[in-house]
Write an enzyme that holds these catalytic residues in place. Sequence first.
Site, PDB file in Angstrom:
ATOM      1  N   LYS A  22      21.509  -3.732 -15.873  1.00 46.11           N
ATOM      2  CA  LYS A  22      21.063  -4.829 -15.000  1.00 46.11           C
ATOM      3  C   LYS A  22      22.201  -5.825 -14.790  1.00 46.11           C
ATOM      4  CE  LYS A  22      16.301  -4.318 -16.402  1.00 46.11           C
ATOM      5  NZ  LYS A  22      15.310  -4.585 -17.434  1.00 46.11           N
ATOM      6  N   GLN A  29      12.927  -8.693 -21.217  1.00 47.85           N
ATOM      7  CA  GLN A  29      12.841  -7.242 -21.422  1.00 47.85           C
ATOM      8  C   GLN A  29      11.694  -6.899 -22.365  1.00 47.85           C
ATOM      9  OE1 GLN A  29      14.813  -4.989 -19.818  1.00 47.85           O
ATOM     10  NE2 GLN A  29      13.813  -3.265 -20.821  1.00 47.85           N
ATOM     11  N   ASP A  85       9.785  -9.709 -12.284  1.00 46.22           N
ATOM     12  CA  ASP A  85       9.083  -8.524 -12.797  1.00 46.22           C
ATOM     13  C   ASP A  85       7.692  -8.389 -12.182  1.00 46.22           C
ATOM     14  OD1 ASP A  85      10.204  -6.723 -14.536  1.00 46.22           O
ATOM     15  OD2 ASP A  85       9.948  -7.987 -16.305  1.00 46.22           O
TER      16      ASP A  85
HETATM   17  N1  GUN Z   1      10.995  -2.370 -19.969  1.00 48.40           N
HETATM   18  C1  GUN Z   1      11.004  -1.198 -19.292  1.00 48.40           C
HETATM   19  N2  GUN Z   1      10.894  -1.415 -17.970  1.00 48.40           N
HETATM   20  C2  GUN Z   1      10.818  -2.748 -17.809  1.00 48.40           C
HETATM   21  C3  GUN Z   1      10.698  -3.594 -16.658  1.00 48.40           C
HETATM   22  O1  GUN Z   1      10.631  -3.156 -15.502  1.00 48.40           O
HETATM   23  N3  GUN Z   1      10.651  -4.928 -16.926  1.00 48.40           N
HETATM   24  C4  GUN Z   1      10.697  -5.420 -18.175  1.00 48.40           C
HETATM   25  N4  GUN Z   1      10.629  -6.736 -18.326  1.00 48.40           N
HETATM   26  N5  GUN Z   1      10.821  -4.678 -19.244  1.00 48.40           N
HETATM   27  C5  GUN Z   1      10.870  -3.341 -19.060  1.00 48.40           C
END
Ligand code: GUN
Length: 294
Positions: free
Chosen positions: A54, A98, A121
Site C-alpha cells: 500500500k 489493517q 475501507d
Molecule cells: N485485511 C485484509 N484486507 C483488508 C482490507 O481491505 N482492509 C483492511 N483494513 N484490512 C484488511
Amino acid sequence: MAAKIIDGKVIAAELRARVADEVARVKREHNLVPGLAVVLVGSDPASEVYVRSKHTQTQAAGMASFEHKLPADVSQADLLALVAKLNRDTTVHGILVQLPLPKGLNTEAVVNAIDPAKDVDGLHPNNAGRLAGGFEALSPCTPLGCIILTKSVHASLEGMNAIVIGRSNLVGRPLVQLLLNENATVTIAHSRSRDLQGLVKRADLVYAAVGKSEMVRGDWLKPGATVIDVGINRIPKDDGKTRLVGDVAYQEALAVAGAITPVPGGVGQMTVACLLVNTLRAACAIAGLPKPAV
Ligand code: GUN
C-alpha cells in the site's frame, strides 16, 4: 473452449495510472495532495506485506503515504488516540487500520472511531449503511475491484444471476450491495446455505469469498459463467514451501467457465488500486471539489 483469464495485474495497473493522472491534476489545479494513513498493529507477516505494498503504490500514484506501526500490546485507548489524531490531521484524507487486529483490541470500536469521510475501507456503519441504502458512499475496496473485473467482461450486469458465497463485512455483504446497484439479481450464500452446488449452477456470475481452498468445483459451474475468486489461501507444497490457491478449483473451472480470475494475479491486485481510488475520492470530497474522473 478454455475460459478467458481476467488479468487483474493489467487492469489494476491501468486503474493506478488513471488515479496517478487525476492526482497530478488536483495537485496542479488545486494544490491538493491526497494523503493515506495506514495503521498496522503488531507484526503479522501477511499484513506487513500488504501494508508495504500500500505504501509503495500510494507514493507511486503521487499521493502522500503515512505509516503508523504500533506494538501488538498497544492499549485500546492509545490506538483510539492515534485514530483521533489522524481524524484531525488535514494532510490525511484516508485512514485504514489493517485488519485483523491482535486479540484484546475491539475492532468495532476502532472502526467506529474513524471519521466516515476518511473511511477509505468503507467499513464505518455510516458508509456501510449508506451503501445498503443505495446512497453514495465510500465502498470497501475488494468488492469495488470485483465489480471492475466483472465489467471488464460484461459491459452491463443488468438482470444477470449473481451468487456471492461469503457474508463478511469486508467483502460479501458490500459486494451484494454493489451488485444490486448494477441491477444484478443476487443470491448471498454462506456456510449454512442448503444445496450450494445447485445455487452456483444457476449463476452467470460467481463470487467466491469464503477462505476455503478450492471449495467451488468446476462441475458446480454453469457453462460460460464468469468466476471472480476472492480467496487467497496458502497451502503447503511437497518441498516445504507454500503456494497460493483461491476458493475455486482453478484448473477444473477453466474448462467450464467463460471467464475467470487467477490467484494470484486477479482480485488481490485490485484491492490496493481501489484503495487509491477511494483516497482520491475522499480527498476531493473533503476539499469540496467535484468528483474525480476515476
Ligand atoms: N485485511 C485484509 N484486507 C483488508 C482490507 O481491505 N482492509 C483492511 N483494513 N484490512 C484488511
